[in-house]
Motif scaffolding. Sequence first.
Motif, short mmCIF file in Angstrom:
data_model
loop_
_atom_site.label_atom_id
_atom_site.label_comp_id
_atom_site.label_asym_id
_atom_site.label_seq_id
_atom_site.Cartn_x
_atom_site.Cartn_y
_atom_site.Cartn_z
N CYS A 118 39.11 40.72 -93.69
CA CYS A 118 38.92 39.33 -93.25
C CYS A 118 37.59 38.78 -93.76
O CYS A 118 36.60 39.50 -93.86
CB CYS A 118 38.92 39.25 -91.73
SG CYS A 118 40.49 39.63 -90.98
N GLN A 124 38.60 35.07 -86.88
CA GLN A 124 39.98 35.26 -87.31
C GLN A 124 40.74 36.27 -86.45
O GLN A 124 41.91 36.05 -86.12
CB GLN A 124 40.04 35.69 -88.78
CG GLN A 124 39.63 34.58 -89.73
CD GLN A 124 39.56 35.06 -91.17
OE1 GLN A 124 39.13 36.18 -91.43
NE2 GLN A 124 39.98 34.21 -92.09
N TYR A 127 41.61 34.86 -82.91
CA TYR A 127 42.63 33.83 -83.08
C TYR A 127 43.98 34.47 -83.40
O TYR A 127 45.01 34.11 -82.82
CB TYR A 127 42.23 32.86 -84.19
CG TYR A 127 43.30 31.86 -84.52
CD1 TYR A 127 43.52 30.76 -83.71
CD2 TYR A 127 44.10 32.02 -85.65
CE1 TYR A 127 44.52 29.85 -84.00
CE2 TYR A 127 45.10 31.13 -85.96
CZ TYR A 127 45.31 30.04 -85.13
OH TYR A 127 46.30 29.15 -85.42
#
Length: 163
Positions: A118, A124, A127
């Motif tokens: 990532c 990220q 989420y």
Amino acid sequence: IAYVTASVIPFGQMLTHALGTPVEYEPLWWAFFYLTAIGINVMGGRVFWNFNRFIGVISLLFLLIYILGTAKFCDFNKFSESNVAAYEFNGTSFVSVYPVIAFFFIGVEGLPLVCVDCENPQSQIPYGMTSCYIILACTAIGTFFTVTSQFPGTAGAQMSSYL
């Protein structure tokens, strides 16, 4: 690897039943599934993530087709057990059906392992996990209600009998 190993037997049983192949050939389905899954995992990178994305979308589509396609045939009052008090809610009954329920959420626990891939894992990963849990919870609830609202209803959906 552990997930793949735990999945080969149900996969083999499913393909044997769906394709009508003899039970003696189930080990061939196991080998095919295991070697394919490990091969994709070893390839890693784009191949791994694109395959997982594809499988995720296909799985979600199948669930949505099932839930939405059977919704018009659902009658919860007709097929559900009216006497909920008859069910024994204790530790033994919970533990006996937990593996079946857990399969709805399998794979999400591996999301933190991709932090290295990532760009911004601090935002990220949370989420992604939240999105996954919301989608999985909605499809699990939808599947539960459509299964128990059709013939044979809750009487035929006793998960502990499948374990």
